[in-house]
Motif scaffolding. Structure first.
Motif, PDB file in Angstrom:
ATOM      1  N   LEU A 144      81.741  73.887   0.026  1.00 62.72           N
ATOM      2  CA  LEU A 144      82.295  75.121   0.585  1.00 62.72           C
ATOM      3  C   LEU A 144      83.148  75.850  -0.450  1.00 62.72           C
ATOM      4  CD1 LEU A 144      83.269  73.938   4.174  1.00 62.72           C
ATOM      5  CD2 LEU A 144      81.348  75.403   3.514  1.00 62.72           C
ATOM      6  N   ALA A 145      83.916  75.109  -1.223  1.00 65.89           N
ATOM      7  CA  ALA A 145      84.735  75.722  -2.271  1.00 65.89           C
ATOM      8  C   ALA A 145      83.848  76.396  -3.315  1.00 65.89           C
ATOM      9  CB  ALA A 145      85.639  74.682  -2.921  1.00 65.89           C
ATOM     10  N   ALA A 146      82.764  75.741  -3.687  1.00 67.54           N
ATOM     11  CA  ALA A 146      81.847  76.314  -4.673  1.00 67.54           C
ATOM     12  C   ALA A 146      81.199  77.588  -4.138  1.00 67.54           C
ATOM     13  CB  ALA A 146      80.778  75.294  -5.048  1.00 67.54           C
ATOM     14  N   ILE A 147      80.840  77.582  -2.867  1.00 72.77           N
ATOM     15  CA  ILE A 147      80.254  78.780  -2.252  1.00 72.77           C
ATOM     16  C   ILE A 147      81.262  79.915  -2.245  1.00 72.77           C
ATOM     17  CG2 ILE A 147      79.429  79.747  -0.059  1.00 72.77           C
ATOM     18  CD1 ILE A 147      78.139  76.961   0.454  1.00 72.77           C
ATOM     19  N   LEU A 148      82.492  79.605  -1.877  1.00 74.11           N
ATOM     20  CA  LEU A 148      83.538  80.623  -1.845  1.00 74.11           C
ATOM     21  C   LEU A 148      83.770  81.214  -3.229  1.00 74.11           C
ATOM     22  CD1 LEU A 148      85.651  82.169  -0.245  1.00 74.11           C
ATOM     23  CD2 LEU A 148      87.224  80.288  -0.666  1.00 74.11           C
ATOM     24  N   VAL A 149      83.819  80.383  -4.240  1.00 75.59           N
ATOM     25  CA  VAL A 149      84.011  80.870  -5.609  1.00 75.59           C
ATOM     26  C   VAL A 149      82.838  81.752  -6.021  1.00 75.59           C
ATOM     27  CG1 VAL A 149      84.104  80.154  -8.036  1.00 75.59           C
ATOM     28  CG2 VAL A 149      85.511  78.982  -6.329  1.00 75.59           C
ATOM     29  N   ALA A 150      81.637  81.346  -5.708  1.00 74.11           N
ATOM     30  CA  ALA A 150      80.459  82.143  -6.052  1.00 74.11           C
ATOM     31  C   ALA A 150      80.495  83.499  -5.357  1.00 74.11           C
ATOM     32  CB  ALA A 150      79.180  81.384  -5.684  1.00 74.11           C
ATOM     33  N   MET A 151      80.902  83.506  -4.101  1.00 81.79           N
ATOM     34  CA  MET A 151      81.005  84.767  -3.357  1.00 81.79           C
ATOM     35  C   MET A 151      82.071  85.664  -3.970  1.00 81.79           C
ATOM     36  SD  MET A 151      80.580  83.407   0.592  1.00 81.79           S
ATOM     37  CE  MET A 151      81.826  84.516   1.128  1.00 81.79           C
ATOM     38  N   ALA A 152      83.190  85.097  -4.353  1.00 83.51           N
ATOM     39  CA  ALA A 152      84.291  85.877  -4.919  1.00 83.51           C
ATOM     40  C   ALA A 152      83.897  86.480  -6.260  1.00 83.51           C
ATOM     41  CB  ALA A 152      85.526  84.998  -5.066  1.00 83.51           C
ATOM     42  N   ILE A 153      83.136  85.752  -7.051  1.00 87.62           N
ATOM     43  CA  ILE A 153      82.715  86.247  -8.360  1.00 87.62           C
ATOM     44  C   ILE A 153      81.666  87.336  -8.207  1.00 87.62           C
ATOM     45  CG2 ILE A 153      81.475  85.606 -10.469  1.00 87.62           C
ATOM     46  CD1 ILE A 153      82.892  82.877 -10.265  1.00 87.62           C
ATOM     47  N   ALA A 154      80.740  87.146  -7.294  1.00 86.42           N
ATOM     48  CA  ALA A 154      79.628  88.082  -7.125  1.00 86.42           C
ATOM     49  C   ALA A 154      80.119  89.465  -6.707  1.00 86.42           C
ATOM     50  CB  ALA A 154      78.628  87.529  -6.115  1.00 86.42           C
ATOM     51  N   SER A 155      80.922  89.522  -5.683  1.00 93.51           N
ATOM     52  CA  SER A 155      81.416  90.799  -5.181  1.00 93.51           C
ATOM     53  C   SER A 155      82.484  90.534  -4.138  1.00 93.51           C
ATOM     54  CB  SER A 155      80.260  91.572  -4.556  1.00 93.51           C
ATOM     55  OG  SER A 155      80.743  92.720  -3.919  1.00 93.51           O
ATOM     56  N   PRO A 156      83.660  91.129  -4.318  1.00 92.64           N
ATOM     57  CA  PRO A 156      84.693  90.904  -3.309  1.00 92.64           C
ATOM     58  C   PRO A 156      84.313  91.584  -1.993  1.00 92.64           C
ATOM     59  CG  PRO A 156      85.508  92.300  -5.084  1.00 92.64           C
ATOM     60  CD  PRO A 156      84.112  91.912  -5.425  1.00 92.64           C
ATOM     61  N   SER A 157      84.155  90.803  -0.964  1.00 90.64           N
ATOM     62  CA  SER A 157      83.789  91.338   0.334  1.00 90.64           C
ATOM     63  C   SER A 157      85.019  91.889   1.045  1.00 90.64           C
ATOM     64  CB  SER A 157      83.162  90.236   1.191  1.00 90.64           C
ATOM     65  OG  SER A 157      84.143  89.275   1.516  1.00 90.64           O
ATOM     66  N   GLN A 158      84.773  92.608   2.125  1.00 93.63           N
ATOM     67  CA  GLN A 158      85.889  93.111   2.913  1.00 93.63           C
ATOM     68  C   GLN A 158      86.693  91.941   3.478  1.00 93.63           C
ATOM     69  OE1 GLN A 158      86.939  96.268   3.101  1.00 93.63           O
ATOM     70  NE2 GLN A 158      88.701  95.444   4.168  1.00 93.63           N
ATOM     71  N   ASP A 159      86.014  90.857   3.877  1.00 98.07           N
ATOM     72  CA  ASP A 159      86.727  89.670   4.365  1.00 98.07           C
ATOM     73  C   ASP A 159      87.655  89.121   3.289  1.00 98.07           C
ATOM     74  OD1 ASP A 159      85.490  89.784   6.820  1.00 98.07           O
ATOM     75  OD2 ASP A 159      84.150  88.086   6.443  1.00 98.07           O
ATOM     76  N   ARG A 160      87.181  89.082   2.070  1.00 97.05           N
ATOM     77  CA  ARG A 160      87.992  88.551   0.962  1.00 97.05           C
ATOM     78  C   ARG A 160      89.211  89.440   0.712  1.00 97.05           C
ATOM     79  NH1 ARG A 160      89.558  84.085  -1.212  1.00 97.05           N
ATOM     80  NH2 ARG A 160      89.846  84.206  -3.432  1.00 97.05           N
ATOM     81  N   LYS A 161      88.984  90.755   0.753  1.00 92.97           N
ATOM     82  CA  LYS A 161      90.097  91.686   0.563  1.00 92.97           C
ATOM     83  C   LYS A 161      91.111  91.534   1.694  1.00 92.97           C
ATOM     84  CE  LYS A 161      87.272  95.067  -1.818  1.00 92.97           C
ATOM     85  NZ  LYS A 161      86.607  96.370  -1.716  1.00 92.97           N
ATOM     86  N   SER A 162      90.619  91.403   2.922  1.00 89.77           N
ATOM     87  CA  SER A 162      91.511  91.212   4.070  1.00 89.77           C
ATOM     88  C   SER A 162      92.272  89.896   3.949  1.00 89.77           C
ATOM     89  CB  SER A 162      90.721  91.224   5.376  1.00 89.77           C
ATOM     90  OG  SER A 162      90.127  92.479   5.584  1.00 89.77           O
ATOM     91  N   TRP A 163      91.599  88.871   3.448  1.00 87.28           N
ATOM     92  CA  TRP A 163      92.222  87.561   3.252  1.00 87.28           C
ATOM     93  C   TRP A 163      93.374  87.656   2.257  1.00 87.28           C
ATOM     94  CZ3 TRP A 163      93.258  83.015   4.988  1.00 87.28           C
ATOM     95  CH2 TRP A 163      93.525  81.932   4.158  1.00 87.28           C
ATOM     96  N   ILE A 164      93.133  88.349   1.155  1.00 82.28           N
ATOM     97  CA  ILE A 164      94.172  88.514   0.138  1.00 82.28           C
ATOM     98  C   ILE A 164      95.366  89.267   0.723  1.00 82.28           C
ATOM     99  CG2 ILE A 164      94.703  89.649  -2.060  1.00 82.28           C
ATOM    100  CD1 ILE A 164      91.737  88.960  -2.839  1.00 82.28           C
TER     101      ILE A 164
END
Length: 65
Positions: free
Chosen positions: A10-30
């Motif tokens: 799950l951590a590897a998937i999250l890192v891959a998602m963060a590198i590929a393109s910051p999603s709205q969920d990621r921005k909201s999380w930050i």
């Protein structure tokens, strides 16, 4: 042991998602972490918390339809 592997995947998937393109969920999380001064001890814990956050945000979106 098995749960550690799942968390690492799950951590590897999250890192891959963060590198590929910051999603709205990621921005909201930050923004959420900054607003509520959240800090996590390990990347695995942050991944787990982020996935919970995503699930809760999805639920909010469904309820607001």
């Amino acid at each position: 042991m098995k749960s550690n592997i799942i968390i690492l995947v799950l951590a590897a998937i999250l890192v891959a998602m963060a590198i590929a393109s910051p999603s709205q969920d990621r921005k909201s999380w930050i923004m959420f972490k900054a607003k509520f001064n959240k800090h996590y001890a390990t990347p695995e814990e942050e991944t787990t918390r982020f996935l919970i956050f995503q699930k809760n945000m999805q639920r909010v979106m469904e309820l607001n339809r």
